[in-house]
Design a protein around this motif. Structure first.
Motif, PDB file in Angstrom:
ATOM      1  N   PRO A  57       8.289  19.855 -48.028  1.00  0.00           N
ATOM      2  CA  PRO A  57       9.403  19.431 -48.932  1.00  0.00           C
ATOM      3  C   PRO A  57       8.649  18.266 -49.746  1.00  0.00           C
ATOM      4  N   HIS A  58       9.211  17.976 -50.854  1.00  0.00           N
ATOM      5  CA  HIS A  58       8.741  16.609 -51.548  1.00  0.00           C
ATOM      6  C   HIS A  58      10.047  16.567 -52.667  1.00  0.00           C
ATOM      7  N   PRO A  59      10.562  15.436 -52.622  1.00  0.00           N
ATOM      8  CA  PRO A  59      11.502  15.250 -53.804  1.00  0.00           C
ATOM      9  C   PRO A  59      11.285  15.554 -55.128  1.00  0.00           C
ATOM     10  N   LEU A  60       9.850  15.285 -55.370  1.00  0.00           N
ATOM     11  CA  LEU A  60       9.225  15.474 -56.956  1.00  0.00           C
ATOM     12  C   LEU A  60       9.007  16.737 -57.195  1.00  0.00           C
ATOM     13  N   LEU A  61       8.693  17.559 -56.239  1.00  0.00           N
ATOM     14  CA  LEU A  61       8.382  19.116 -56.286  1.00  0.00           C
ATOM     15  C   LEU A  61       9.815  19.640 -56.429  1.00  0.00           C
ATOM     16  N   GLU A  62      10.794  19.290 -55.721  1.00  0.00           N
ATOM     17  CA  GLU A  62      12.137  19.861 -55.869  1.00  0.00           C
ATOM     18  C   GLU A  62      12.849  19.525 -57.345  1.00  0.00           C
ATOM     19  N   ALA A  63      12.546  18.438 -57.778  1.00  0.00           N
ATOM     20  CA  ALA A  63      12.924  18.137 -58.959  1.00  0.00           C
ATOM     21  C   ALA A  63      12.290  18.987 -60.425  1.00  0.00           C
ATOM     22  N   LEU A  64      11.175  19.163 -59.985  1.00  0.00           N
ATOM     23  CA  LEU A  64      10.292  19.931 -60.994  1.00  0.00           C
ATOM     24  C   LEU A  64      10.757  21.590 -60.673  1.00  0.00           C
ATOM     25  N   GLU A  65      11.123  21.953 -59.708  1.00  0.00           N
ATOM     26  CA  GLU A  65      11.640  23.390 -59.290  1.00  0.00           C
ATOM     27  C   GLU A  65      12.823  23.371 -60.175  1.00  0.00           C
ATOM     28  N   GLN A  66      13.839  22.525 -59.785  1.00  0.00           N
ATOM     29  CA  GLN A  66      15.276  22.507 -60.547  1.00  0.00           C
ATOM     30  C   GLN A  66      15.192  22.544 -62.090  1.00  0.00           C
ATOM     31  N   ALA A  67      14.112  21.609 -62.588  1.00  0.00           N
ATOM     32  CA  ALA A  67      13.991  21.689 -64.052  1.00  0.00           C
ATOM     33  C   ALA A  67      13.526  23.046 -64.490  1.00  0.00           C
ATOM     34  N   VAL A  68      12.727  23.603 -63.937  1.00  0.00           N
ATOM     35  CA  VAL A  68      12.155  25.132 -64.279  1.00  0.00           C
ATOM     36  C   VAL A  68      13.230  26.094 -64.065  1.00  0.00           C
ATOM     37  N   ASP A  69      14.065  25.982 -63.003  1.00  0.00           N
ATOM     38  CA  ASP A  69      15.115  26.766 -62.798  1.00  0.00           C
ATOM     39  C   ASP A  69      16.162  26.763 -64.062  1.00  0.00           C
ATOM     40  N   HIS A  70      16.348  25.502 -64.302  1.00  0.00           N
ATOM     41  CA  HIS A  70      17.457  25.138 -65.477  1.00  0.00           C
ATOM     42  C   HIS A  70      16.862  25.669 -66.839  1.00  0.00           C
ATOM     43  N   ALA A  71      15.587  25.461 -66.839  1.00  0.00           N
ATOM     44  CA  ALA A  71      15.176  25.963 -68.291  1.00  0.00           C
ATOM     45  C   ALA A  71      14.853  27.352 -68.391  1.00  0.00           C
ATOM     46  N   GLY A  72      15.135  28.103 -67.239  1.00  0.00           N
ATOM     47  CA  GLY A  72      14.751  29.470 -67.268  1.00  0.00           C
ATOM     48  C   GLY A  72      13.257  30.064 -67.314  1.00  0.00           C
ATOM     49  N   GLY A  73      12.508  29.197 -66.852  1.00  0.00           N
ATOM     50  CA  GLY A  73      11.126  29.357 -66.417  1.00  0.00           C
ATOM     51  C   GLY A  73      10.944  30.065 -65.275  1.00  0.00           C
ATOM     52  N   THR A  74       9.431  30.324 -65.015  1.00  0.00           N
ATOM     53  CA  THR A  74       9.019  31.163 -63.946  1.00  0.00           C
ATOM     54  C   THR A  74       8.512  30.311 -62.772  1.00  0.00           C
ATOM     55  N   ILE A  75       8.739  30.501 -61.610  1.00  0.00           N
ATOM     56  CA  ILE A  75       8.199  29.812 -60.629  1.00  0.00           C
ATOM     57  C   ILE A  75       7.583  30.695 -59.799  1.00  0.00           C
ATOM     58  N   VAL A  76       6.292  30.417 -59.493  1.00  0.00           N
ATOM     59  CA  VAL A  76       5.403  31.438 -58.555  1.00  0.00           C
ATOM     60  C   VAL A  76       5.103  30.667 -57.358  1.00  0.00           C
ATOM     61  N   GLU A  77       5.254  31.421 -56.438  1.00  0.00           N
ATOM     62  CA  GLU A  77       4.828  30.637 -55.029  1.00  0.00           C
ATOM     63  C   GLU A  77       3.609  31.832 -54.542  1.00  0.00           C
ATOM     64  N   THR A  78       2.541  31.022 -54.127  1.00  0.00           N
ATOM     65  CA  THR A  78       1.475  31.613 -53.725  1.00  0.00           C
ATOM     66  C   THR A  78       0.900  31.017 -52.638  1.00  0.00           C
ATOM     67  N   THR A  79      -0.292  31.516 -52.080  1.00  0.00           N
ATOM     68  CA  THR A  79      -1.075  31.155 -50.891  1.00  0.00           C
ATOM     69  C   THR A  79      -1.923  29.757 -51.285  1.00  0.00           C
ATOM     70  N   PRO A  80      -2.074  29.093 -50.374  1.00  0.00           N
ATOM     71  CA  PRO A  80      -2.814  27.807 -50.722  1.00  0.00           C
ATOM     72  C   PRO A  80      -4.238  28.403 -51.251  1.00  0.00           C
ATOM     73  N   ASP A  81      -4.866  29.464 -50.783  1.00  0.00           N
ATOM     74  CA  ASP A  81      -6.156  29.870 -51.431  1.00  0.00           C
ATOM     75  C   ASP A  81      -6.169  30.161 -52.798  1.00  0.00           C
ATOM     76  N   ILE A  82      -4.860  30.924 -52.967  1.00  0.00           N
ATOM     77  CA  ILE A  82      -4.927  31.114 -54.408  1.00  0.00           C
ATOM     78  C   ILE A  82      -4.598  30.142 -55.237  1.00  0.00           C
ATOM     79  N   LEU A  83      -3.970  29.114 -55.027  1.00  0.00           N
ATOM     80  CA  LEU A  83      -3.532  27.809 -55.722  1.00  0.00           C
ATOM     81  C   LEU A  83      -4.840  26.954 -55.847  1.00  0.00           C
ATOM     82  N   ALA A  84      -5.678  27.096 -54.769  1.00  0.00           N
ATOM     83  CA  ALA A  84      -6.690  26.386 -54.977  1.00  0.00           C
ATOM     84  C   ALA A  84      -7.842  26.906 -56.003  1.00  0.00           C
TER      85      ALA A  84
END
Lengths: 268, 268
Positions: free
Chosen positions: B62-89
């Protein structure tokens, strides 16, 4: 006693050994480095650095600067390798038939090689990780009439192909020193020399600060800046205006803006 | 209406499409670009730029800046993709589990989007080929309080991963314009605006030159400098001291040294 060789095989050991100099581990072991391009090699020659090995394309057109390089290597008893454009492209990464590469013996970077009074300005970089930034600082140092660049602590290898290229020849004209902080600081305090840091803490405006020659202009690591201990050891901490959101400039940019201010202030 | 998706397959089309944004051709076609790293995405958010798609590691702490990003994308109706560390890398090129990436829609870079009186300084670059130089100029522009960067003629893509990274967030805070020379020059001459070139020909010393706001500070291509025609069209040609062998500074360095002189001269 020049040696002149024609090499046409990709697996030739000489070709492999030259190409391996793109890799830091091999550079360290061989204590040699690679410089590429007619302009860079001509700058090296003008500064008195003659390659041990000169690599030329056998499809090259005659060019007076190439001939001057060949003559210098001839006179110094070095090796001239003529090879195919394909193999040269493999060494230099460029497919230009006028491509040329030189292998140079590593330059002595010990602190004892420099004379602080040889120049009014010296650039100092601490833990700089970007090869381009190191090359750019060498290039800026040349323009400033600085004596050279002193690399403190764990910096990127200054003999990488990227640094040599970004230096635009200044790797051959600026003195280059590699030292630990304690070593540099002890050396500095044994004589004249003002240590100036680009800093945000307890700093005065960079314009109009009381600079004195020889002035050592120091910038820190790209992400972390200078350690507090190093900043505290400085004679002067100065700051540039930051009118936007960011709190720092690129390290090579900060060194240049500050270095040009010092140059103007010293009225030299 | 946020969309939140869990992706665990390397061959997933969304992963492929995001990764393809590292490639200029795909960026152009999609009119989107990629920014990476928590700091950069937080800078974007602070400047009002919310990613259309936010990519997070499912192994993140958990990180407050990450959460702020998630919230902003939430509010704007964007897409949040959760993926594995390998794919993110694979997307970001970094193996840090705190890694994060965002897909942004391309910023409008037409000349009509800027207001010349919005800032006392603007940076202008002609045919700049190095992505790092463009990013560094954006970063310097932010520090100078410049209005933005105007890219003339055929410059490197300002939305490349390298440029976005080197800009240290300034891609989101500085205005960015892409224009042909004629277009820019016609626009400039329709209002106030002093065009100043860093030049070697028929130039006066850069210190003490009569700068006027809004001042457009222009540098040219890394190898060729500015075309003569462009230099002739300038209101002022200025030169920095060159005390060494080289006849030029790195383009981003020249823009910074000159830009800081203009800033001091305008006393703003």
């Amino acid at each position: 006693m020049t040696s002149r060789r024609q090499i046409t095989g990709f697996s030739n050991p000489t070709v492999k050994a030259i190409r391996a100099l793109r890799d830091k581990k091999h550079r360290r072991r061989e204590r040699r480095f690679l410089a590429e391009g007619l302009r860079l090699l001509t700058d090296a020659l003008d500064a008195g650095h003659i390659p041990e090995t000169l690599v030329l394309s056998d499809a090259r057109d005659p060019h007076p600067l190439l001939e001057a390089l060949e003559q210098a290597v001839d006179h110094a008893g070095g090796t001239i390798v003529e090879t195919t454009p394909d193999i040269l492209a493999k060494i230099t990464g460029k497919s230009n038939p006028q491509a040329v590469a030189g292998v140079f013996s590593e330059i002595d970077t010990s602190l004892e090689t420099i004379e602080r009074d040889a120049a009014p300005i010296w650039l100092v970089a601490q833990a700089l990780r970007d090869p381009g930034n190191i090359g750019t600082m060498l290039r800026t140092g040349d323009a400033l009439g600085a004596g050279g660049l002193i690399l403190i602590d764990d910096c990127a290898d200054p003999f990488s192909v990227e640094t040599v290229r970004a230096s635009m020849g200044a790797i051959f004209t600026q003195r280059l020193v590699q030292a630990r902080w304690e070593e540099f600081h002890n050396w500095l305090r044994k004589g004249d020399g003002q240590l100036v840091a680009a800093s945000l803490r307890d700093a005065q405006p960079y314009r109009g600060a009381p600079y004195q020659a020889p002035c050592f202009v120091m910038v820190g690591n790209e992400s972390r800046g200078l350690p507090e201990e190093y900043e505290n050891a400085c004679d002067l901490r100065v700051t540039m205006p930051m009118r936007g959101r960011a709190d720092s400039l690129n390290a090579a940019v900060a060194a240049a803006v500050l270095g040009y201010e010092v140059l103007a202030s010293l009225e030299i």
